[in-house]
Design a protein around this motif. Structure first.
Motif, PDB file in Angstrom:
ATOM      1  N   GLY A 163       0.796  -1.232   0.000  1.00  0.00           N
ATOM      2  CA  GLY A 163       0.000   0.000   0.000  1.00  0.00           C
ATOM      3  C   GLY A 163       0.822   1.272   0.000  1.00  0.00           C
ATOM      4  O   GLY A 163       0.311   2.348  -0.314  1.00  0.00           O
ATOM      5  N   ALA A 164       2.117   1.182   0.345  1.00  0.00           N
ATOM      6  CA  ALA A 164       2.954   2.383   0.385  1.00  0.00           C
ATOM      7  C   ALA A 164       3.153   2.915  -1.034  1.00  0.00           C
ATOM      8  O   ALA A 164       3.109   2.158  -2.002  1.00  0.00           O
ATOM      9  N   THR A 165       3.363   4.240  -1.148  1.00  0.00           N
ATOM     10  CA  THR A 165       3.569   4.820  -2.475  1.00  0.00           C
ATOM     11  C   THR A 165       4.714   5.823  -2.505  1.00  0.00           C
ATOM     12  O   THR A 165       5.102   6.373  -1.471  1.00  0.00           O
ATOM     13  N   GLN A 166       5.248   5.991  -3.723  1.00  0.00           N
ATOM     14  CA  GLN A 166       6.140   7.099  -4.042  1.00  0.00           C
ATOM     15  C   GLN A 166       5.568   7.680  -5.324  1.00  0.00           C
ATOM     16  O   GLN A 166       5.424   6.948  -6.317  1.00  0.00           O
ATOM     17  N   ASP A 167       5.245   8.965  -5.330  1.00  0.00           N
ATOM     18  CA  ASP A 167       4.629   9.580  -6.503  1.00  0.00           C
ATOM     19  C   ASP A 167       3.463   8.756  -7.034  1.00  0.00           C
ATOM     20  O   ASP A 167       3.352   8.526  -8.245  1.00  0.00           O
TER      21      ASP A 167
END
Ligand SMILES: *Cc1c(COP(=O)(O)O)cnc(C)c1O
Length: 368
Positions: A163-167
């Motif tokens: 579930g984590a995001t970058q951009d």
């Protein structure tokens, strides 16, 4: 008050009826390995993460091992990873006969410091395993640029970061493959072991599917030495129930983290960082301080569950002494190992409990 680091009992109690119903469905089907629950769950995770394929496997460690095998990585090859992670990130590399190479972490996020990658790359380097530790992603934008320029494969160890995001790009969907663990205490945890490889590469999907059933595409026509490593139907059914709650749980984790950030900000404690353009999913809420051991025993005496992740960076483990890193080579990882402490955070943590944790930490520092 007794507050566990993670309160699985409370989560299970709330989902008991739904889980029972899904288990009954599996029992009635008579299909326990590689059936509809797993197939559906694979599609659900792939679509959640944003990849074309998802392959259910026995656990997160096997996911990493089979992803490495699918890339043909083995003896003589080097694979770069973080020294500040769960053993499996490096163990998987050693398991396929390759050699782990450690790159130090950034003291801010505890993730691999991507700028230090260049120095670690040799002619034998075949791949990088970035580890999205504690729920914050490695700088994948920069890492992928380096990997592309040097023709290196990338396997994301996203076991702590579903579930984590970058951009807006999700953990696991950026490299050649991403690996997840559904160990009970992970953000999406089953009631036993489980794991998944996600990928956009048809060839990797095909290879991992073959590896997980003894290296065979067709029954009894084994093509290579593989593994017996599937995600079973009961786990898949339980995980499908829990997946529906994952986004809500993530919001609660982030809410609890915001409260800690606010309440602990004036203490001599290093708080977790969420860089701009990233979404931290707080698998663990990890603080850093010089009095780590004292604080930990103080909190434990008060019934507060806390834990050290990880007391030894991997390069200092006796099993990796032969790699020749000594003390002082990877300073940030070594520093983190003696200063960091995870304090209770899970979606089920309530106001009263969190207040008690906060007050106890303030008490330790003689505040208020
Ligand atoms: C949990 C974890 C693994 C291994 O997962 P298992 O399912 O326990 O095999 C690998 N890497 C990291 C970073 C983990 O946290």
């Amino acid at each position: 008050m007794n507050i566990p680091l993670v309160n699985l009992k409370r989560q299970s109690d709330r989902l008991r009826d739904e889980i029972h119903a899904s288990l009954d469905r599996v029992i009635d089907s008579g299909q326990f390995i590689m059936g509809d629950e797993e197939k559906t769950f694979e599609k659900e995770i792939a679509s959640f993460v944003g990849t074309t394929y998802g392959i259910g496997v026995g656990n997160g460690t096997d996911a990493l091992i089979m992803a490495l095998r699918a890339l043909n990585i083995g003896p003589g090859d080097e694979v770069i990873t973080s020294p500040f992670t769960f053993f499996a990130s490096a163990e998987s590399i050693s398991s396929v006969g390759a050699t782990p190479v450690f790159v130090d972490i950034s003291p801010d996020t505890y993730c691999m410091d991507v700028d230090m990658l260049y120095d670690a790359i040799t002619p034998r380097t075949k791949a990088i395993i970035p580890v999205h530790i504690f729920g914050h992603m490695v700088d994948m934008k920069k890492l992928m640029e380096i990997a592309k320029a040097r023709n290196l494969a990338v396997i994301e160890d996203a076991c702590q970061a579903i579930g984590a995001t970058q951009d807006c790009m999700r953990a696991g969907a950026i490299g050649d493959a991403g690996c997840f663990s559904f160990f009970p205490t992970k953000n999406l945890g089953g009631m036993g072991d489980g794991g998944m490889v996600v990928t956009n590469r048809k060839d990797m999907d095909d290879a991992v599917r073959m590896f997980r059933v003894h290296g065979s595409r067709r029954k009894y026509h084994n093509e290579c030495i593989g593994y017996n490593s599937r995600l079973d139907e009961l786990q898949a059914a339980i995980l499908r129930v829990k997946l529906r709650y994952l986004s809500g749980w993530e919001k609660k984790r982030r809410y609890r983290a915001r409260i800690y950030n606010e309440e602990l900000k004036n203490l001599p404690i290093k708080l977790p960082i969420e860089l701009d353009e990233y979404r931290h999913v707080y698998h663990l809420y990890v603080i850093g301080c010089d009095e780590r051991d004292g604080l930990m025993s103080y909190l434990k005496d008060k019934g507060i569950g806390c834990g050290v992740y990880y007391p030894l960076p991997l390069h200092l483990l006796p099993v990796y002494r032969n790699l020749g890193y000594g003390i002082g080579r990877l300073k940030n990882a070594e520093g983190a190992a003696i200063t960091t402490l995870a304090i209770p955070l899970c979606p089920e943590l309530n106001d009263l409990e969190q207040e008690y944790v906060i007050d106890s930490i303030k008490e330790f520092y003689g505040v208020k």
